[in-house]
Enzyme design. Structure first.
Site, PDB file in Angstrom:
ATOM      1  N   GLN A  65      14.726  54.734  39.005  1.00 18.58           N
ATOM      2  CA  GLN A  65      15.986  53.515  38.097  1.00 18.58           C
ATOM      3  C   GLN A  65      14.956  52.906  37.017  1.00 18.58           C
ATOM      4  OE1 GLN A  65      18.384  55.004  38.625  1.00 18.58           O
ATOM      5  NE2 GLN A  65      18.183  56.285  39.916  1.00 18.58           N
ATOM      6  N   GLN A 111      29.180  32.766  31.420  1.00 18.03           N
ATOM      7  CA  GLN A 111      28.637  31.876  32.113  1.00 18.03           C
ATOM      8  C   GLN A 111      27.860  31.118  30.981  1.00 18.03           C
ATOM      9  OE1 GLN A 111      25.239  33.121  35.391  1.00 18.03           O
ATOM     10  NE2 GLN A 111      27.052  35.119  35.512  1.00 18.03           N
ATOM     11  N   LYS A 120      47.197  27.389  35.239  1.00 17.60           N
ATOM     12  CA  LYS A 120      47.598  28.159  37.300  1.00 17.60           C
ATOM     13  C   LYS A 120      46.821  27.277  37.921  1.00 17.60           C
ATOM     14  CE  LYS A 120      43.428  30.764  35.678  1.00 17.60           C
ATOM     15  NZ  LYS A 120      43.302  31.756  35.327  1.00 17.60           N
ATOM     16  N   ARG A 159      43.317  26.229  41.391  1.00 17.47           N
ATOM     17  CA  ARG A 159      43.094  27.294  42.004  1.00 17.47           C
ATOM     18  C   ARG A 159      42.850  26.099  43.365  1.00 17.47           C
ATOM     19  NH1 ARG A 159      40.908  32.099  40.023  1.00 17.47           N
ATOM     20  NH2 ARG A 159      40.994  32.120  38.120  1.00 17.47           N
ATOM     21  N   ASP A 192      44.810  37.700  26.374  1.00 18.19           N
ATOM     22  CA  ASP A 192      43.628  37.314  26.924  1.00 18.19           C
ATOM     23  C   ASP A 192      42.518  37.882  26.635  1.00 18.19           C
ATOM     24  OD1 ASP A 192      42.212  34.783  28.593  1.00 18.19           O
ATOM     25  OD2 ASP A 192      42.860  36.029  30.019  1.00 18.19           O
ATOM     26  N   THR A 217      39.319  41.564  37.676  1.00 19.78           N
ATOM     27  CA  THR A 217      39.851  41.663  38.974  1.00 19.78           C
ATOM     28  C   THR A 217      42.169  41.801  39.478  1.00 19.78           C
ATOM     29  OG1 THR A 217      39.980  39.795  40.063  1.00 19.78           O
ATOM     30  CG2 THR A 217      37.956  41.259  40.056  1.00 19.78           C
ATOM     31  N   ALA A 218      42.320  42.294  37.767  1.00 19.18           N
ATOM     32  CA  ALA A 218      43.622  41.616  37.433  1.00 19.18           C
ATOM     33  C   ALA A 218      44.891  41.089  38.284  1.00 19.18           C
ATOM     34  CB  ALA A 218      44.597  42.557  37.497  1.00 19.18           C
ATOM     35  N   GLY A 219      44.077  40.031  39.429  1.00 11.53           N
ATOM     36  CA  GLY A 219      44.548  39.479  40.380  1.00 11.53           C
ATOM     37  C   GLY A 219      45.761  38.451  39.979  1.00 11.53           C
ATOM     38  N   THR A 220      45.148  37.013  38.669  1.00  9.58           N
ATOM     39  CA  THR A 220      45.609  36.309  37.643  1.00  9.58           C
ATOM     40  C   THR A 220      46.939  37.103  37.272  1.00  9.58           C
ATOM     41  OG1 THR A 220      43.239  34.628  38.562  1.00  9.58           O
ATOM     42  CG2 THR A 220      45.112  34.409  36.493  1.00  9.58           C
TER      43      THR A 220
END
Length: 339
Positions: free
Chosen positions: A47, A106, A204, A206, A230, A235-238
């Site tokens: 790799q 980050q 929101k 958390r 945005d 993950t599209a959860g929020t």
């Protein structure tokens, strides 16, 4: 003074369709064939990444098109090794065109004993020999200050504004732009200003990382077609939770305009099963077949904007002119020509 040589494009494996689309668009602008430099970017059995450039690039103005999306580490290493290959081949100037800048989330130390990985990536790119960076919607604009070389940060908001004005022609007075958190207000306000719509916020709370405990709508959304804006959808959860909250608060429809469709894990399934009528993303990250086939996900091309930005950089003209509607409409001819 205009450059004496033509700009040359080279692509890694991260998003070759976008690179080819940029080359086609530049061919239209230049009235001559602009192709991708012939090269191979491959992996050995263990790799390790190997790059070989088959064309002469001595004294050339080179543009490497390579988002550092998933797999972020492999794509970043491809970019660094391609840069080294071009530098050692005596390329005159190397511009890294990074439609999606990985590790951008980050950008600061939120806790003790954590890295600022975005700064590390900036150092790696500079040390490898990159002379300039061209990117799209950095997660945090201060990342530009991590570099000691020029960074041109393009914005998706002008293109999104064209798309919204085109697709919501008869309902512009009902539109409301939504920021999914307090940190994204500046981005949402910019889009709201462009389309002449009011602004609301979904605040929101958390309890721990990755889990949203609750959401509150700040603003009156009753009877409105809400547009969440945005820069990244992972993950599209929020995003899906925000859409539910808006509908419960009285919104008639919820749409989302997100620049970078990371869409990892269960994201596509969540979007398809959500109350959102549509999710609009750009092709800064190469969409998977699952994304392409999703019933309520639509992709807006960025090739016209990147092609023009590359030509402007090469010729020494303004890149910020691409933030203006009058400049964008002609280069997106056929898509938004009826505005």
């Amino acid at each position: 003074m205009a450059a004496m040589t033509e700009p040359k494009l080279i692509s890694g494996n991260a998003n070759r369709p976008l690179a080819q689309a940029i080359a086609r668009r530049m061919s239209m602008h230049r009235g001559m064939s602009v192709g991708l430099v012939d090269a191979r970017v491959e992996r050995f059995n263990d790799q390790e990444i190997f790059v070989e450039v088959y064309e002469n690039v001595r004294g050339e103005d080179m543009y490497i098109i390579q988002p550092t999306s998933n797999p972020a580490n492999d794509n970043l290493m491809e970019l660094l090794i391609m840069t080294d290959a071009l530098k050692r081949s005596s390329a005159d100037r190397i511009t890294a065109v990074i439609p999606y800048f990985g590790y951008a989330r980050q950008d600061r130390r939120a806790k003790a004993r954590t890295p600022i990985s975005a700064k590390l990536v900036a150092n790696l790119l500079t040390e490898a020999g990159v002379d300039r960076v061209l990117t799209l919607d950095l997660h945090a604009t201060q990342i530009q200050g991590f570099f000691d070389i020029p960074v041109d940060n393009l914005y998706a908001a002008p293109v999104f504004a064209l798309d919204i004005l085109h697709n919501f022609k008869g309902a512009r007075e009902d539109l409301m732009v939504i920021s999914p958190d307090v940190g994204g207000v500046a981005r949402a306000r910019e889009l709201a200003k462009r389309i002449g719509a009011p602004l609301a916020i979904v605040d929101k709370r958390r309890e721990k990382a990755g889990e949203v405990a609750g959401m509150t709508v700040i603003g009156e959304v009753t009877g409105k077609k809400c547009i969440i804006v945005d820069d990244i959808c992972d993950t599209a959860g929020t995003l899906c939770k925000a859409a539910e909250t808006l509908m419960e608060a009285g919104a008639t429809e919820v749409h989302a305009y997100i620049t970078h469709g990371v869409l990892s894990g269960p994201a596509v399934e969540r979007v398809e099963n959500s109350v959102m009528k549509s999710l609009v993303i750009t092709d800064s990250i190469e969409p998977t077949e699952e994304v392409k086939n999703a019933r309520n996900i639509r992709i807006v091309p960025t090739a016209p904007m990147f092609a023009q930005a590359i030509l402007n950089t090469w010729s020494g003209t303004s890149v910020s002119s691409l933030f203006e509607t009058d400049t964008l409409v002609p280069i997106y001819e056929g898509l938004y020509s009826t505005l």
